[in-house]
Design an enzyme around this catalytic site. Sequence first.
Site, PDB file in Angstrom:
ATOM      1  N   HIS A  63       7.839  17.420  -8.478  1.00 38.50           N
ATOM      2  CA  HIS A  63       7.401  18.674  -9.084  1.00 38.50           C
ATOM      3  C   HIS A  63       6.971  18.518 -10.534  1.00 38.50           C
ATOM      4  O   HIS A  63       6.030  19.163 -10.982  1.00 38.50           O
ATOM      5  CB  HIS A  63       8.504  19.720  -8.972  1.00 38.50           C
ATOM      6  CG  HIS A  63       8.822  20.063  -7.566  1.00 38.50           C
ATOM      7  ND1 HIS A  63       7.850  20.354  -6.649  1.00 38.50           N
ATOM      8  CD2 HIS A  63       9.990  20.134  -6.907  1.00 38.50           C
ATOM      9  CE1 HIS A  63       8.411  20.599  -5.495  1.00 38.50           C
ATOM     10  NE2 HIS A  63       9.711  20.469  -5.616  1.00 38.50           N
ATOM     11  N   ARG A 113      -5.954  19.916   0.454  1.00 38.85           N
ATOM     12  CA  ARG A 113      -4.928  19.431   1.389  1.00 38.85           C
ATOM     13  C   ARG A 113      -3.932  20.564   1.647  1.00 38.85           C
ATOM     14  O   ARG A 113      -3.005  20.751   0.885  1.00 38.85           O
ATOM     15  CB  ARG A 113      -4.192  18.235   0.796  1.00 38.85           C
ATOM     16  CG  ARG A 113      -5.022  16.969   0.668  1.00 38.85           C
ATOM     17  CD  ARG A 113      -4.146  15.864   0.079  1.00 38.85           C
ATOM     18  NE  ARG A 113      -4.715  14.541   0.248  1.00 38.85           N
ATOM     19  CZ  ARG A 113      -5.327  13.873  -0.720  1.00 38.85           C
ATOM     20  NH1 ARG A 113      -5.464  14.403  -1.909  1.00 38.85           N
ATOM     21  NH2 ARG A 113      -5.799  12.656  -0.498  1.00 38.85           N
ATOM     22  N   GLU A 173     -11.964   8.866   9.143  1.00 38.35           N
ATOM     23  CA  GLU A 173     -10.927   8.051   8.515  1.00 38.35           C
ATOM     24  C   GLU A 173     -10.239   7.120   9.493  1.00 38.35           C
ATOM     25  O   GLU A 173      -9.174   6.580   9.218  1.00 38.35           O
ATOM     26  CB  GLU A 173      -9.910   8.932   7.777  1.00 38.35           C
ATOM     27  CG  GLU A 173      -9.377  10.098   8.560  1.00 38.35           C
ATOM     28  CD  GLU A 173      -8.434  10.999   7.742  1.00 38.35           C
ATOM     29  OE1 GLU A 173      -8.073  10.659   6.602  1.00 38.35           O
ATOM     30  OE2 GLU A 173      -8.056  12.056   8.276  1.00 38.35           O
ATOM     31  N   ASN A 217      -8.544   6.511   2.133  1.00 31.89           N
ATOM     32  CA  ASN A 217      -7.134   6.103   2.094  1.00 31.89           C
ATOM     33  C   ASN A 217      -6.675   5.688   3.492  1.00 31.89           C
ATOM     34  O   ASN A 217      -6.014   4.670   3.675  1.00 31.89           O
ATOM     35  CB  ASN A 217      -6.240   7.246   1.598  1.00 31.89           C
ATOM     36  CG  ASN A 217      -6.729   7.808   0.281  1.00 31.89           C
ATOM     37  OD1 ASN A 217      -7.504   7.163  -0.413  1.00 31.89           O
ATOM     38  ND2 ASN A 217      -6.315   9.012  -0.063  1.00 31.89           N
ATOM     39  N   ASP A 218      -7.056   6.488   4.470  1.00 34.80           N
ATOM     40  CA  ASP A 218      -6.694   6.141   5.838  1.00 34.80           C
ATOM     41  C   ASP A 218      -7.665   5.150   6.458  1.00 34.80           C
ATOM     42  O   ASP A 218      -7.253   4.245   7.175  1.00 34.80           O
ATOM     43  CB  ASP A 218      -6.611   7.403   6.699  1.00 34.80           C
ATOM     44  CG  ASP A 218      -5.276   8.092   6.530  1.00 34.80           C
ATOM     45  OD1 ASP A 218      -4.249   7.386   6.545  1.00 34.80           O
ATOM     46  OD2 ASP A 218      -5.253   9.316   6.351  1.00 34.80           O
ATOM     47  N   ARG A 261      -0.325   2.139   4.269  1.00 34.32           N
ATOM     48  CA  ARG A 261      -0.580   2.544   2.885  1.00 34.32           C
ATOM     49  C   ARG A 261       0.699   2.905   2.124  1.00 34.32           C
ATOM     50  O   ARG A 261       0.694   3.071   0.916  1.00 34.32           O
ATOM     51  CB  ARG A 261      -1.593   3.710   2.842  1.00 34.32           C
ATOM     52  CG  ARG A 261      -1.122   4.967   3.517  1.00 34.32           C
ATOM     53  CD  ARG A 261      -2.242   5.963   3.716  1.00 34.32           C
ATOM     54  NE  ARG A 261      -2.291   6.999   2.702  1.00 34.32           N
ATOM     55  CZ  ARG A 261      -2.984   8.131   2.800  1.00 34.32           C
ATOM     56  NH1 ARG A 261      -3.732   8.351   3.868  1.00 34.32           N
ATOM     57  NH2 ARG A 261      -2.982   9.028   1.866  1.00 34.32           N
ATOM     58  N   CYS A 267     -13.881  11.617   0.153  1.00 30.98           N
ATOM     59  CA  CYS A 267     -12.824  12.322  -0.575  1.00 30.98           C
ATOM     60  C   CYS A 267     -11.564  11.488  -0.733  1.00 30.98           C
ATOM     61  O   CYS A 267     -10.573  11.956  -1.269  1.00 30.98           O
ATOM     62  CB  CYS A 267     -12.514  13.657   0.087  1.00 30.98           C
ATOM     63  SG  CYS A 267     -11.864  13.475   1.757  1.00 30.98           S
TER      64      CYS A 267
HETATM   65  C1  PEP Z   1      -7.812   9.892   3.033  1.00 34.42           C
HETATM   66  O1  PEP Z   1      -7.207   9.451   4.009  1.00 34.42           O
HETATM   67  O2  PEP Z   1      -8.591   9.217   2.320  1.00 34.42           O
HETATM   68  C2  PEP Z   1      -7.628  11.289   2.620  1.00 34.42           C
HETATM   69  C3  PEP Z   1      -8.382  11.832   1.688  1.00 34.42           C
HETATM   70  O3  PEP Z   1      -6.625  11.990   3.202  1.00 34.42           O
HETATM   71  P1  PEP Z   1      -5.069  11.804   2.850  1.00 34.42           P
HETATM   72  O4  PEP Z   1      -4.959  10.921   1.644  1.00 34.42           O
HETATM   73  O5  PEP Z   1      -4.537  13.170   2.616  1.00 34.42           O
HETATM   74  O6  PEP Z   1      -4.547  11.173   4.106  1.00 34.42           O
HETATM   75 MG    MG Z   2      -6.255  10.805   5.385  1.00 29.04          MG
END
Ligand code: PEP
Ligand code: MG
Length: 588
Positions: free
Chosen positions: A199, A306, A441, A464-465, A475, A512
């Site tokens: 937080h 998100r 993703e 990211n995924d 990750r 993103c």
């Molecule tokens: C991603 O996977 O790049 C993404 C933007 O979603 P998250 O990080 O919320 O899984």
């Molecule tokens: Mg993701």
Amino acid sequence: MSTQANPTMNFKGIGASPGVAVGHAFILDRKRMRTPKLRLAEAEVEPERARMKTALEQSDRQLAELKEQITRTEGHDHALILEAHRLMVHDPMLVDEVDRLIVGDRINAEWAVRRVARKLKHLFDNIPDEYFRERRSDVDYVADRIVRNLMGQAVDEEVELPAESIVVGHDISPAEAALMARSGRVAGFITDLGGQTSHTAIVARARETPAVVGAGRVSEQISPGDLVAMDGTRGIILVNPSPEQLALFRETQRRYHESEQLALRTKDLPAVSVDGFRIRLNGNMEFLEEIPSLLAHGAEGIGLYRTEFMFLDRKTVPTEEEHYRAYKQVLEAMGGRPVTIRTLDLGGDKVPSKVKHEREPNPAMGLRAIRYCLSNRELFRAQLRALLRASAHGNMRVMFPLICGLSELREARSELEACRTELSRAGVPMGKRFPVGIMVETPSAALIADRLAQEADFFSIGTNDLIQYTLAIDRQNREVAYLYKPLHLSVLRSIQNIVTAARSSNIPVAMCGEMGGDPIYALVLLALGFDELSMTSGQIPVVKNILRRSNRTEATELLKAAMELTTAEEIERYIRTEMDKRFTNVDP
Ligand code: PEP
Ligand code: MG
């Protein structure tokens, strides 16, 4: 205070809110008071239970008051955290268990509360998801309040902060962080505990106050009044720096401010390359409070909202009305700019705690995101109905996460259409039809991007995924973090395939994931041909600055040369060298 009087020390934590600050330490003394441990005589049991009941009522009242205050000044999302604390005060896992210890073990209430809190925290310890692990400190916060009330100690005392304080604490509760930040006297926050999603980190980011969290035992080693220089971008803390070190810090601070000034100056300029290639720069968000900062940094819209974040810190699943209120607020705050709302990426370990959910052996590959929603239709429909209703209040786009194939997209879309028909029959107002896209993703979606592009209205690449699944590296696992390579040839080829598919079907393509906002990749992304990139607020001006000074034809040459190389290390070295040659002064 002299900079030489005390020894220089340095610490490394997690950079949780960007920016550089220099100020004097204000140590938030939240050291737990000693808890008395007493055995009760039989006749003392009932009075002890009554004492506990009073302390619970008192705690609940105080939290309700704090929530009121924070709702007024900080908005609904932070207040939700306090609501979660209130629920904890009534939670049978706490209340009944404490009662059982008072009656059964005949121990005093303070001791019983501490014992139960320890047990509850233990339950959080083994959860791999960082966000949930962070909730241990909420248990402490609530337990501490109850114990203080039991002992007749003061709670919620206003602290008198000197101007430009660096507030240092073992842990800082959300209410404390929000109230202190509001005073305008905090230059930075440092905490021993916490991670990116704690937080303090969220409040600090929303307030644009630099913060370093998870810094170990700094609060025990920094003394009140020590001169502290901190870098919330890199997670660096210097205590009583030498004059030379301080000068270097001031220089970093100056550059950071310069880049912030640049942000203001370039806020309304488009991200367009020298040869006229235009990329929209959007913001990623989790909480409503982040919007002012995104707009101040020139976000042209929201590329990723998100939605699961605001619901993780609670015990019940969100109602349609709660979803609706949240989306309406965001759409209105963005005043007609596009807002891309991602449907819940719940599952694995990101599940509101009342929802029954089997612990999975491999959550990243388990019942997550769209899979979770399609198997929890009621929860999914509540969100879809809310989205349809909210669409009347702004420029909305919706996207589904973790799509692997067309069946999932079709199924999700048909659920959305079923909700639309239902609402329309009931005469509920809705906006016009809005674009429905997917997050690309997974390697599966990347490989069949051409087919998906025929039915999705837009793509947004979640790197990211995508990187996690393409390179088979968890990750969340620090042991394999060194293998996380956005410039791995397989990742680049995958992205290229996705962009080409989108282009052929004439649908917009965005990125993103974290890669989209890292300035080092800006030229590569320009070459790849994205329509939009979405990132955190602080990254927008830096990326924009690079794009405005670049030439797409030249970037395409660079990418071509990079993709002739093979190992991720070679490609990375090459790109870094080329970026360094062109932009010595872009990174704040
Ligand atoms: C991603 O996977 O790049 C993404 C933007 O979603 P998250 O990080 O919320 O899984
Ligand atoms: Mg993701």
